[in-house]
Design a protein around this motif. Sequence first.
Motif, PDB file in Angstrom:
ATOM      1  N   LYS A 133       0.797  -1.225   0.000  1.00 53.08           N
ATOM      2  CA  LYS A 133       0.000   0.000   0.000  1.00 53.08           C
ATOM      3  C   LYS A 133       0.827   1.271   0.000  1.00 53.08           C
ATOM      4  N   ASP A 134       1.998   1.217   0.616  1.00 52.01           N
ATOM      5  CA  ASP A 134       2.822   2.420   0.614  1.00 52.01           C
ATOM      6  C   ASP A 134       3.247   2.700  -0.818  1.00 52.01           C
ATOM      7  N   ASP A 151       8.309  21.408   9.247  1.00 49.86           N
ATOM      8  CA  ASP A 151       8.990  20.283   9.883  1.00 49.86           C
ATOM      9  C   ASP A 151       9.937  19.510   8.969  1.00 49.86           C
ATOM     10  N   LEU A 197      12.855  17.844  10.680  1.00 45.34           N
ATOM     11  CA  LEU A 197      12.535  16.645  11.471  1.00 45.34           C
ATOM     12  C   LEU A 197      12.529  15.408  10.593  1.00 45.34           C
ATOM     13  N   TYR A 198      11.912  15.553   9.420  1.00 44.78           N
ATOM     14  CA  TYR A 198      11.886  14.406   8.503  1.00 44.78           C
ATOM     15  C   TYR A 198      13.298  14.030   8.081  1.00 44.78           C
ATOM     16  N   VAL A 238      14.886  12.121  10.864  1.00 42.77           N
ATOM     17  CA  VAL A 238      14.356  10.749  10.894  1.00 42.77           C
ATOM     18  C   VAL A 238      15.032   9.933   9.792  1.00 42.77           C
ATOM     19  N   GLU A 272      18.484   8.931  10.756  1.00 42.31           N
ATOM     20  CA  GLU A 272      18.459   7.874  11.783  1.00 42.31           C
ATOM     21  C   GLU A 272      18.140   6.517  11.145  1.00 42.31           C
ATOM     22  N   ILE A 307      12.869   3.258   4.170  1.00 41.78           N
ATOM     23  CA  ILE A 307      12.212   4.250   5.016  1.00 41.78           C
ATOM     24  C   ILE A 307      13.018   5.550   4.995  1.00 41.78           C
ATOM     25  N   ARG A 312      12.222   7.418   1.875  1.00 44.51           N
ATOM     26  CA  ARG A 312      10.881   8.019   1.989  1.00 44.51           C
ATOM     27  C   ARG A 312      10.932   9.292   2.836  1.00 44.51           C
ATOM     28  N   ALA A 313      11.693   9.239   3.935  1.00 47.26           N
ATOM     29  CA  ALA A 313      11.769  10.401   4.836  1.00 47.26           C
ATOM     30  C   ALA A 313      12.585  11.538   4.205  1.00 47.26           C
ATOM     31  N   ALA A 352      10.391  19.128  17.055  1.00 44.37           N
ATOM     32  CA  ALA A 352       9.137  19.437  16.372  1.00 44.37           C
ATOM     33  C   ALA A 352       8.523  20.659  17.028  1.00 44.37           C
ATOM     34  N   GLU A 357       0.147  20.729  16.159  1.00 42.38           N
ATOM     35  CA  GLU A 357       1.047  20.220  15.115  1.00 42.38           C
ATOM     36  C   GLU A 357       1.461  18.773  15.422  1.00 42.38           C
ATOM     37  N   ARG A 377      -1.317  16.535  14.728  1.00 45.78           N
ATOM     38  CA  ARG A 377      -1.500  16.343  13.283  1.00 45.78           C
ATOM     39  C   ARG A 377      -0.582  15.223  12.768  1.00 45.78           C
ATOM     40  N   HIS A 378       0.669  15.226  13.223  1.00 45.67           N
ATOM     41  CA  HIS A 378       1.599  14.159  12.818  1.00 45.67           C
ATOM     42  C   HIS A 378       1.139  12.800  13.355  1.00 45.67           C
ATOM     43  N   ARG A 417      -0.035   1.536   5.453  1.00 43.35           N
ATOM     44  CA  ARG A 417       1.186   2.198   4.958  1.00 43.35           C
ATOM     45  C   ARG A 417       2.128   2.377   6.148  1.00 43.35           C
ATOM     46  N   TYR A 418       2.763   1.262   6.508  1.00 46.04           N
ATOM     47  CA  TYR A 418       3.500   1.236   7.773  1.00 46.04           C
ATOM     48  C   TYR A 418       4.784   2.071   7.724  1.00 46.04           C
ATOM     49  N   GLU A 419       5.411   2.160   6.569  1.00 47.91           N
ATOM     50  CA  GLU A 419       6.645   2.963   6.482  1.00 47.91           C
ATOM     51  C   GLU A 419       6.330   4.439   6.741  1.00 47.91           C
ATOM     52  N   THR A 420       5.266   4.895   6.094  1.00 43.74           N
ATOM     53  CA  THR A 420       4.839   6.285   6.306  1.00 43.74           C
ATOM     54  C   THR A 420       4.450   6.499   7.768  1.00 43.74           C
ATOM     55  N   LEU A 460       5.512   4.939  10.385  1.00 42.54           N
ATOM     56  CA  LEU A 460       6.701   4.971  11.250  1.00 42.54           C
ATOM     57  C   LEU A 460       7.373   6.349  11.200  1.00 42.54           C
ATOM     58  N   ILE A 461       7.480   6.892   9.998  1.00 43.03           N
ATOM     59  CA  ILE A 461       8.128   8.210   9.865  1.00 43.03           C
ATOM     60  C   ILE A 461       7.354   9.259  10.660  1.00 43.03           C
ATOM     61  N   GLU A 462       6.030   9.237  10.537  1.00 40.66           N
ATOM     62  CA  GLU A 462       5.216  10.216  11.279  1.00 40.66           C
ATOM     63  C   GLU A 462       5.374  10.041  12.786  1.00 40.66           C
ATOM     64  N   ARG A 489       7.916   8.774  14.317  1.00 38.60           N
ATOM     65  CA  ARG A 489       9.273   9.212  14.678  1.00 38.60           C
ATOM     66  C   ARG A 489       9.322  10.751  14.801  1.00 38.60           C
ATOM     67  N   VAL A 490       8.601  11.400  13.899  1.00 37.05           N
ATOM     68  CA  VAL A 490       8.547  12.865  13.956  1.00 37.05           C
ATOM     69  C   VAL A 490       7.876  13.290  15.269  1.00 37.05           C
ATOM     70  N   ARG A 506      10.011  13.317  18.216  1.00 35.93           N
ATOM     71  CA  ARG A 506      10.990  14.402  18.321  1.00 35.93           C
ATOM     72  C   ARG A 506      10.396  15.677  18.909  1.00 35.93           C
TER      73      ARG A 506
END
Lengths: 359, 198
Positions: free
Chosen positions: A17-18, A33, A36-37, A40, A43, A52, A55-56, B29, B35, B38-39, B51-54, B56-58, B60-61, B64
């Motif tokens: 899905k991603d 932000d 921040l991305y 991430v 890291e 990942i 993507r970030a 952040a 804000e 929202r993340h 959408r697990y990769e997305t 995880l990134i959110e 992680r943000v 922070r």
Amino acid sequence: VTGLLTLLALVAAVADKDDDACAETAPLPAPVDAALYQSVAAEEEAAGELEIAARAYREAWRRDPSRREARAAWQRLCAELRPVVPPPPRLSFFAAVRGQVDSNVALLPTDAPPSSPLAAPEADGAAVLLVSARFRPRPEIGLGLDLAARKQLRLDEYDRLAAEAQAGFRPWRWGELGYRASVETLGGAYAGLRQEGEVALRLGRWRAGYRLVGRLDALEDTRGFRGLEHHLEATATAQPTELVWLRGGASLGRADTREPLFDHWEGALVATTRIRLTPRTTVGAELAFAWERYDALDLDDERRRDLRLEGTLDLELWVSRRVVLLAEAEATLNRSTVADFDFGQLVVSAGVGVAWGER
Amino acid sequence: MGRAADPSRRTLLVFCLGLAVLLGAPRHASADPAEVRRHLLAGVEAFQAGRYETALIEFRVVGRSPSPPADLAFYLGPTLHKLGRHAEAAEVLLAVPAPRELLAELYLGQALYQQRLFLAAREVFVGLRGRGLGPRLEGVVDRYVGLVEALYAAAPPIVVAGVYETAAVRELAAGRSRLAALYRREAAEIRQRAGDRR
């Protein structure tokens, strides 16, 4: 089978899905932000999670297009993650339908030298269904199975069913062993067995191999082709940029058959390129020039010499990380000193593939 | 008088640290809770959409932000588990004091099971019984407990304990001390079951 594969591809596409981390995205109007991305991303990259991280990094750039370093990092990672020629996946299935037109169908039965010196040239079209599976249980072991069914539009006696099994083994980093066996039927009758063994050395971008082919053709008019073929092949690859991959190859072969009429030397020069147009789209082209020189005089006291030109163009589109669509066009033109062996062939294919595991 | 006690130096140090935090990359952040929320929401939506990769990134943000939500681990752990990063998932969830939220506990059990910490996983699954998971998830829990009990029906060979001790060292080196402790505990349990008196 094609329907089943298409369904499987759709399921895999939905499961995946991603969106592709290496697909381009449009920048956002208001940067928020981005740092921040990017942190991430750094890291995740340090943790070895490159998908990942890519993507970030992309998200950091999308949120702040002035962050050139984020975009550069994304491009660097994507060049690594999506090489122009990716390594084979752990498990893959592929199905294709193919339409082809041949000017001399009698020359179709065998892949190697045309087999039927007495057959008169006759043109026909055909539809072909191809299905293949590849499995790589370990990085150094590859297994494969190909099935092909060809249905002639008019000349049923050349309808063909073929199955081929393959096994490859790489015992050392620089050594490769391969074996293939295939059987086929022609017009419903068993047509023969072909076995092939290969040993090759690979040093960096250079590869040199020796291939021994044993053929046991069963049909009456090709039975003389029982025999062995020896092939020496060398290729070199180069990648001048992250987006372009090149390969050049040369080969020399010798066929020793039961019927001296078929004994011949052959050689070929092949140039291949693959160019990545976008992270998901690759176009490929191949041009091959081949010659054959037969030992004996033909029935008309002609010494047969063939020159063959083959060109292929293909387009590969990864619709998700696991699903690929492939379109291909291939043209072959063979000119022979014996007119019966002149032929032209045009093939157009469309296929879908599903892959699991690293690619 | 020591330098640390010098008020002017201390003020300078605090000022410099503050400046480093403000200017240093990555910055925290936005302190704006909206804000951060929202993340977090974007991560939850991505998780629910698979959408697990997305996701995880959110998350992680979110992590922070100066004051990340207390329940962030309940989002982060399952996401890491879904991505097949079971060791990280387990470490994140273990950091949350028990009793944990039901689904987080279930993910923890699964992550521990994937890490072959079977006895620790069994303990988590047994603790989940009767906590109102519902019939489907109760079935899942029972299946895991059954699998572990079948696995340990006979005492494992003593050599297995060594494997777990090695894993403990590896996890400690990776900074996952809680997981390392569980590997050591699992190794001790295996030694005891195998009748090793060391």
